[in-house]
Design an enzyme around this catalytic site. Structure first.
Site, PDB file in Angstrom:
ATOM      1  N   GLU A  86     -15.508  14.833  -1.181  1.00 60.36           N
ATOM      2  CA  GLU A  86     -16.921  15.193  -1.316  1.00 60.36           C
ATOM      3  C   GLU A  86     -17.193  16.666  -1.018  1.00 60.36           C
ATOM      4  O   GLU A  86     -18.095  17.255  -1.603  1.00 60.36           O
ATOM      5  CB  GLU A  86     -17.772  14.316  -0.393  1.00 60.36           C
ATOM      6  N   PHE A 148     -22.575  -0.506   8.623  1.00 62.14           N
ATOM      7  CA  PHE A 148     -21.331   0.044   8.089  1.00 62.14           C
ATOM      8  C   PHE A 148     -21.617   1.244   7.187  1.00 62.14           C
ATOM      9  O   PHE A 148     -22.449   1.179   6.289  1.00 62.14           O
ATOM     10  CB  PHE A 148     -20.578  -1.030   7.299  1.00 62.14           C
ATOM     11  N   GLN A 149     -20.943   2.337   7.430  1.00 62.44           N
ATOM     12  CA  GLN A 149     -21.073   3.596   6.695  1.00 62.44           C
ATOM     13  C   GLN A 149     -22.500   4.126   6.696  1.00 62.44           C
ATOM     14  O   GLN A 149     -22.968   4.725   5.724  1.00 62.44           O
ATOM     15  CB  GLN A 149     -20.544   3.463   5.263  1.00 62.44           C
ATOM     16  N   MET A 514      -6.429  36.743   8.188  1.00 68.04           N
ATOM     17  CA  MET A 514      -7.465  37.474   8.915  1.00 68.04           C
ATOM     18  C   MET A 514      -7.406  37.174  10.404  1.00 68.04           C
ATOM     19  O   MET A 514      -7.630  38.068  11.235  1.00 68.04           O
ATOM     20  CB  MET A 514      -8.845  37.135   8.352  1.00 68.04           C
TER      21      MET A 514
END
Length: 618
Positions: A86, A148-149, A514
């Site tokens: 995602e 859930f979720q 970096m």
């Protein structure tokens, strides 16, 4: 906007074929009457996306958003690209938006699907990228039960979006989606989240496209105040050491043509921030390069010695200003921005101008011309003499490595030269990002895409994918580091399976470049946890060429200077699938110039231990 004011909602998808910056007062396109149609909430979502002109969505299905994926299969107007993560969907939507100027769109499920979007939303928010994210949510009665979720994605994203919605009633879907796209692309652009309960997606509803919506309190000012324009013109006509500083708002506001006219008319030097590359050609004789921590000495020095700064669509972030109290101590400041909250936030402003930059510059250019006719042209010759000395004495450059490995700066410069000015360059974050900003000539707007404000490693590959989807006829190069690439390289599978032939250049120094540079300069070369074992010797973990080939992409490698041009040319010839090039570069290279964090820009270094002498009073 008062409660009584209403904004007509345009329905024509053509509005986003050649997008223009829209404001609430100019949305007066004829509204086509919509016949009410019975359908499910999920069908209403897809129909609404079609009505606002959305062309492509990057997404990943899951339980709570699944009802919307069924009617999506039948849509003839909305293309869906199945990503592998995602976060990649969010960055792809951002790349699409930045390359085209249209609103990017992502669709994901609840819980971890939605939370995986958080980084991409925060990234888009920092860089003012117009995006709409649609997330599934658990059923309305289960919200707040730790189902859930379930995740409170509206609460999570409130600080990092322009606005967040939660839809529990299917009847609200068309209005909210229309509002979301309107909010994303008007005023200061940004991401908008629309969280939809699964019960709303499953519920029967009657689709009715709203003719108008109410947005109390939302009324972006686009037309600048005439008095402020006059004051700005007078200040510019009188300044002896002016500098125009163009920020990302010039790109977002599509004001690059007006910027060019202002630069030519004023005769002033211009500097472009990291988010504004390409707003004016790098090769323009008045362009000084990028300001700030890794900007050119000429750009940093000019701002420090200026008597007037004309800041256009800038945030004055810490990477530009250095230590705030010491920034541009001699300069009066004109600051024009669509977002009034930015004006005076970091730097005191003498002439504040709130408005759309195209309208601001459209008024400022004739006002400056009239003021020049009245008082004459300012004598900028001494100022340019000083600036040209800085440019001559402290040009950008690099030392060739002595370890027999490739120069990363040289590799990136050749990519820019061989890809050409029409290519879209997308960078990751780190040393390679700075070198790409420094050593590629950015000649066109919307051909430089990067994560500026949030500095998100892993941005390049999915953002390049989105940019290529939005501009399929352009060559799109992702310049990435070996650390960044390993965070989101799974989207190569998405590119291969969806015929998105991006080109990825991995500037592979085997370290977190970096971070290692800071350890070199500020931590006594104590290299704690920055070696990646990807670039040097026989042990390459992973082997990027084999990894690319396992995805079905073309994998190439360049280890010697003689390999560089031929390998880039080979990549440019391949248009039927993605290409990944592993450039084995030196890990000793550092990004110069550099202003160490937290110090004055007067303390800029153009090489290790070497500081220019512009900080003395003239």
């Amino acid at each position: 906007m008062s409660q009584s004011q209403a904004v007509p909602i345009p329905r024509a998808p053509a509005a986003r074929v050649a997008p223009e910056r829209r404001d609430p007062e100019r949305n007066a396109a004829p509204v086509v009457p919509t016949i009410s149609e019975p359908m499910s909430g999920a069908q209403s979502v897809i129909r609404s996306l079609e009505e606002v002109g959305a062309e492509v969505a990057f997404g990943l299905p899951g339980g709570c958003i699944l009802p919307a994926y069924d009617p999506l299969l039948d849509s003839k107007r909305l293309r869906h690209i199945l990503v592998r993560h995602e976060q990649g969907a969010g960055h792809a939507a951002s790349g699409y938006a930045q390359a085209t100027g249209k609103v990017g769109l992502t669709i994901v499920t609840s819980g971890p699907g939605a939370t995986n979007l958080v980084t991409a939303l925060a990234d888009a928010n920092m860089d003012s990228v117009p995006m709409v994210a649609i997330t599934g949510q658990v059923g309305a009665s289960a919200i707040g039960t730790d189902a859930f979720q379930e995740a409170d994605i509206v609460g999570i994203t409130m600080p990092i979006t322009k606005h967040s919605y939660l839809i529990k009633d299917a009847q609200e879907i068309p209005r909210v989606i229309a509002e979301a796209f309107h909010l994303a692309e008007t005023g200061r652009p940004g991401p908008v989240l629309v969280d939809i309960a699964k019960t709303a997606l499953a519920a029967p509803t009657t689709f009715t496209w709203p003719n108008e919506f109410q947005l109390p309190g939302y009324r972006p000012v686009t037309k600048p105040h005439a008095k402020q324009i006059r004051e700005a013109a007078q200040a510019m006509a009188a300044a002896k050491r002016p500098v125009i500083m163009a920020g990302g708002g010039v790109i977002r506001g599509q004001a690059w043509d007006q910027l060019r006219r202002l630069v030519d008319l004023s005769g002033a030097p211009v500097t472009t921030t990291l988010m504004a590359m390409g707003a004016i050609p790098d090769t323009h004789p008045q362009h000084l390069g990028m300001p700030g921590m890794h900007g050119t000495v000429a750009a940093v020095a000019a701002l420090q010695k200026a008597d007037l700064i004309i800041a256009l669509g800038c945030r004055f972030d810490d990477r530009v200003t250095g230590l705030l109290p010491s920034f541009a101590p001699h300069a009066a400041v004109i600051h024009a921005d669509i977002d009034p909250a930015e004006i005076g936030k970091n730097v005191p402003v003498d002439v504040p101008i709130v408005g759309d930059l195209r309208e601001v510059l459209a008024d400022l250019i004739p006002a400056l011309a009239a003021e020049q006719d009245r008082v004459g042209l300012p004598d900028l010759a001494p100022w340019w003499h000083q600036i040209d000395q800085w440019r001559q004495n402290y040009p950008l450059g690099w030392d060739e490595p002595t370890d027999g490995l490739l120069s990363p700066q040289g590799v990136i410069k050749r990519i820019g030269q061989l890809a050409g000015p029409e290519a879209v360059i997308v960078s990751g974050v780190g040393q390679h990002q700075m070198w790409a900003s420094q050593f590629i000539d950015h000649e066109r707007p919307r051909t430089w895409i990067n994560s500026g404000g949030l500095g998100t490693m892993g941005f390049a590959v999915p953002a390049a994918m989105g940019a290529k989807v939005g501009r399929p006829d352009a060559a799109v190069w992702a310049i990435d580091g070996d650390g960044c690439f390993q965070m989101t390289n799974q989207e190569l599978a998405t590119c291969v399976l969806n015929d998105i032939p991006i080109k990825v250049a991995i500037v592979n120094n085997g370290v977190l470049g970096m971070v290692r540079q800071w350890q070199t300069l500020f931590y006594n070369e104590r290299y704690s946890n920055t070696f990646l074992n990807t670039g040097h010797g026989s042990r390459r973990v992973p082997d990027f060429v084999k990894l690319a080939e396992s995805y079905g992409a073309v994998g190439l490698r360049a280890d010697t200077p003689a390999d560089v041009d031929a390998t880039i040319a080979r990549a440019n010839e391949i248009d039927d699938r993605p290409v990944v090039i592993d450039f084995t570069v030196s890990d000793k290279a550092l990004v110069w110039p550099m202003v160490p964090a937290g110090v004055s820009n007067d303390q800029i270094l153009y090489a290790r231990g070497l500081s220019p002498e512009f900080d003395r009073e003239d």
